[in-house]
Design a protein around this motif. Structure first.
Motif, PDB file in Angstrom:
ATOM      1  N   SER A  24      22.038  34.356 -12.747  1.00 42.90           N
ATOM      2  CA  SER A  24      23.499  34.331 -12.794  1.00 42.90           C
ATOM      3  C   SER A  24      24.006  33.050 -12.153  1.00 42.90           C
ATOM      4  O   SER A  24      23.478  32.592 -11.132  1.00 42.90           O
ATOM      5  CB  SER A  24      24.072  35.544 -12.063  1.00 42.90           C
ATOM      6  OG  SER A  24      25.431  35.371 -11.747  1.00 42.90           O
ATOM      7  N   GLU A  25      25.033  32.464 -12.759  1.00 42.35           N
ATOM      8  CA  GLU A  25      25.638  31.266 -12.209  1.00 42.35           C
ATOM      9  C   GLU A  25      26.252  31.538 -10.835  1.00 42.35           C
ATOM     10  O   GLU A  25      26.169  30.718  -9.927  1.00 42.35           O
ATOM     11  CB  GLU A  25      26.700  30.736 -13.170  1.00 42.35           C
ATOM     12  CG  GLU A  25      27.363  29.440 -12.724  1.00 42.35           C
ATOM     13  CD  GLU A  25      26.408  28.257 -12.749  1.00 42.35           C
ATOM     14  OE1 GLU A  25      26.694  27.257 -12.060  1.00 42.35           O
ATOM     15  OE2 GLU A  25      25.382  28.332 -13.447  1.00 42.35           O
ATOM     16  N   LYS A  26      26.862  32.712 -10.660  1.00 44.37           N
ATOM     17  CA  LYS A  26      27.466  33.064  -9.375  1.00 44.37           C
ATOM     18  C   LYS A  26      26.413  33.158  -8.282  1.00 44.37           C
ATOM     19  O   LYS A  26      26.639  32.701  -7.151  1.00 44.37           O
ATOM     20  CB  LYS A  26      28.206  34.397  -9.497  1.00 44.37           C
ATOM     21  CG  LYS A  26      28.888  34.839  -8.204  1.00 44.37           C
ATOM     22  CD  LYS A  26      29.619  36.153  -8.374  1.00 44.37           C
ATOM     23  CE  LYS A  26      30.271  36.590  -7.063  1.00 44.37           C
ATOM     24  NZ  LYS A  26      30.978  37.890  -7.210  1.00 44.37           N
ATOM     25  N   VAL A  27      25.261  33.722  -8.602  1.00 44.88           N
ATOM     26  CA  VAL A  27      24.189  33.842  -7.617  1.00 44.88           C
ATOM     27  C   VAL A  27      23.710  32.454  -7.193  1.00 44.88           C
ATOM     28  O   VAL A  27      23.529  32.176  -6.001  1.00 44.88           O
ATOM     29  CB  VAL A  27      23.021  34.667  -8.183  1.00 44.88           C
ATOM     30  CG1 VAL A  27      21.825  34.634  -7.222  1.00 44.88           C
ATOM     31  CG2 VAL A  27      23.454  36.100  -8.437  1.00 44.88           C
TER      32      VAL A  27
ATOM     33  N   THR B 128      26.346  30.705  -4.963  1.00 45.22           N
ATOM     34  CA  THR B 128      26.329  31.245  -3.597  1.00 45.22           C
ATOM     35  C   THR B 128      25.153  30.684  -2.813  1.00 45.22           C
ATOM     36  O   THR B 128      25.289  30.322  -1.641  1.00 45.22           O
ATOM     37  CB  THR B 128      26.247  32.778  -3.636  1.00 45.22           C
ATOM     38  OG1 THR B 128      27.334  33.301  -4.397  1.00 45.22           O
ATOM     39  CG2 THR B 128      26.298  33.350  -2.223  1.00 45.22           C
ATOM     40  N   ALA B 129      23.986  30.618  -3.452  1.00 49.27           N
ATOM     41  CA  ALA B 129      22.802  30.062  -2.793  1.00 49.27           C
ATOM     42  C   ALA B 129      23.011  28.583  -2.470  1.00 49.27           C
ATOM     43  O   ALA B 129      22.665  28.116  -1.374  1.00 49.27           O
ATOM     44  CB  ALA B 129      21.583  30.249  -3.686  1.00 49.27           C
ATOM     45  N   GLU B 130      23.604  27.843  -3.391  1.00 50.61           N
ATOM     46  CA  GLU B 130      23.830  26.412  -3.179  1.00 50.61           C
ATOM     47  C   GLU B 130      24.771  26.174  -2.007  1.00 50.61           C
ATOM     48  O   GLU B 130      24.590  25.229  -1.225  1.00 50.61           O
ATOM     49  CB  GLU B 130      24.398  25.785  -4.451  1.00 50.61           C
ATOM     50  CG  GLU B 130      24.570  24.276  -4.366  1.00 50.61           C
ATOM     51  CD  GLU B 130      25.084  23.688  -5.665  1.00 50.61           C
ATOM     52  OE1 GLU B 130      25.414  22.492  -5.672  1.00 50.61           O
ATOM     53  OE2 GLU B 130      25.181  24.445  -6.659  1.00 50.61           O
ATOM     54  N   GLN B 131      25.786  27.020  -1.858  1.00 53.98           N
ATOM     55  CA  GLN B 131      26.719  26.883  -0.736  1.00 53.98           C
ATOM     56  C   GLN B 131      26.033  27.100   0.603  1.00 53.98           C
ATOM     57  O   GLN B 131      26.508  26.618   1.635  1.00 53.98           O
ATOM     58  CB  GLN B 131      27.869  27.877  -0.910  1.00 53.98           C
ATOM     59  CG  GLN B 131      28.776  27.565  -2.079  1.00 53.98           C
ATOM     60  CD  GLN B 131      29.768  28.681  -2.371  1.00 53.98           C
ATOM     61  OE1 GLN B 131      29.800  29.701  -1.672  1.00 53.98           O
ATOM     62  NE2 GLN B 131      30.601  28.506  -3.394  1.00 53.98           N
ATOM     63  N   SER B 132      24.927  27.847   0.594  1.00 54.16           N
ATOM     64  CA  SER B 132      24.153  28.075   1.812  1.00 54.16           C
ATOM     65  C   SER B 132      23.010  27.081   1.956  1.00 54.16           C
ATOM     66  O   SER B 132      22.174  27.231   2.848  1.00 54.16           O
ATOM     67  CB  SER B 132      23.601  29.510   1.815  1.00 54.16           C
ATOM     68  OG  SER B 132      24.645  30.456   1.738  1.00 54.16           O
ATOM     69  N   GLY B 133      22.955  26.079   1.059  1.00 52.16           N
ATOM     70  CA  GLY B 133      21.892  25.079   1.116  1.00 52.16           C
ATOM     71  C   GLY B 133      20.553  25.601   0.647  1.00 52.16           C
ATOM     72  O   GLY B 133      19.507  25.108   1.092  1.00 52.16           O
ATOM     73  N   ILE B 134      20.563  26.588  -0.256  1.00 49.85           N
ATOM     74  CA  ILE B 134      19.332  27.220  -0.725  1.00 49.85           C
ATOM     75  C   ILE B 134      19.172  26.979  -2.221  1.00 49.85           C
ATOM     76  O   ILE B 134      20.136  27.072  -2.991  1.00 49.85           O
ATOM     77  CB  ILE B 134      19.354  28.740  -0.459  1.00 49.85           C
ATOM     78  CG1 ILE B 134      19.478  29.019   1.040  1.00 49.85           C
ATOM     79  CG2 ILE B 134      18.106  29.417  -1.013  1.00 49.85           C
ATOM     80  CD1 ILE B 134      19.707  30.488   1.361  1.00 49.85           C
TER      81      ILE B 134
END
Length: 304
Positions: A203-206, A209-215
């Motif tokens: 999912s693009e949303k998932v 969210t991961a990218e915003q946490s540096g993951i």
């Protein structure tokens, strides 16, 4: 870990070594106690916490039954540090405190003692937990193993070694994609580089969210989402993912990385072997209390 409540060894004064070690660990914790002002002195939270683990260990399905067991067997009162058995209402208030405040403190201290500081690779997945068909709070859902079932779903983030970092318990009708952002946000306190999930998390949303946490979040392409992928993830990574998750694992790196996903499958198998799933139980909070204790007992075994 979960033993039969009616077995003969359960009633001997010598409790199981795992419980004995866990009770000693609880004694070493620093838990906030309610100050004594007037009336009867409050029951120590550590004693109530031991009772909850005793309830989990023997799969006692309600606090009312826990009270009856403690009243009948003096050895369990002594093991939990109780002078007398508290009233049911005391256990109910303590259960609410544990779900909302006690568990986060206990879990954080346990992860600190396990020296979980730099888990570079984290695994994410969910598993079905059946409940009683009479549970009005449970919902119907679909799982690979049970197909249609009524109950809940346990969503976990674990290290490659099997230590549980975070969890979410939902009803069975919640899909993995909707719950994943909540799990990923809870991972911000660790320096995580990579999270591996299955196709249910495509999912693009998932990924945002991961990218915003540096993951960096990696999952196989879920072809049911769309026949043609237009995002960069769908254009750039399919070959890499096919190498990792496809039928033919062509590289050693792909084989190694895909093999890590078996770690979280082992965690779910161990939890279910230890009795985390209770098909005859009902009530979300009752199930949640049981699940929280199972998670702590699972992580505690890494200290032994």
């Amino acid at each position: 870990m979960i033993s039969n409540l009616n077995s003969e060894h359960a009633w001997s004064y010598e409790i199981d070594p795992l419980l004995a070690s866990l009770f000693r660990y609880i004694d070493s914790l620093s838990l906030p106690e309610t100050p004594y002002v007037t009336g009867r002195p409050p029951v120590p939270k550590k004693s109530l916490l031991k009772c909850f683990f005793l309830k989990t260990y023997f799969a006692i399905d309600s606090l009312r039954k826990l009270v009856r067991v403690l009243q009948r067997f003096r050895c369990f009162q002594l093991a939990c540090g109780l002078g007398e058995v508290p009233h049911l209402s005391t256990f109910s208030r303590a259960a609410k405190w544990f779900r909302e405040q006690g568990f986060p403190v206990f879990h954080a201290q346990l992860l600190k003692d396990l020296d979980v500081r730099y888990p570079k690779i984290v695994l994410i997945d969910s598993s079905a937990l059946r409940s009683s068909l009479y549970d009005s709070q449970a919902k119907w859902g679909v799982s690979t193993r049970y197909h249609w079932f009524k109950g809940y779903k346990l969503h976990l983030c674990t290290t490659a070694e099997g230590i549980i970092l975070s969890h979410v318990l939902t009803t069975a009708n919640r899909n993995d994609e909707a719950v994943a952002p909540e799990l990923l946000v809870s991972l911000k306190q660790w320096d995580i580089e990579l999270v591996l999930g299955d196709a249910a998390y495509d999912s693009e949303k998932v990924r945002q969210t991961a990218e915003q946490s540096g993951i960096l979040f990696i999952s196989p392409i879920n072809h049911r989402n769309s026949e043609e992928r237009k995002d960069a993830y769908g254009r750039v990574l399919p070959v890499f993912l096919k190498t990792m998750f496809g039928v033919f694992l062509k590289t050693r790196f792909g084989q190694w990385l895909f093999g890590l996903r078996r770690g979280i499958e082992r965690v779910f198998n161990e939890l279910k072997s230890d009795g985390v799933e209770q098909p005859r139980w009902y009530g979300f909070h009752r199930y949640l209390l049981h699940v929280l204790c199972c998670i702590l007992m699972h992580n505690f075994e890494f200290l032994l």
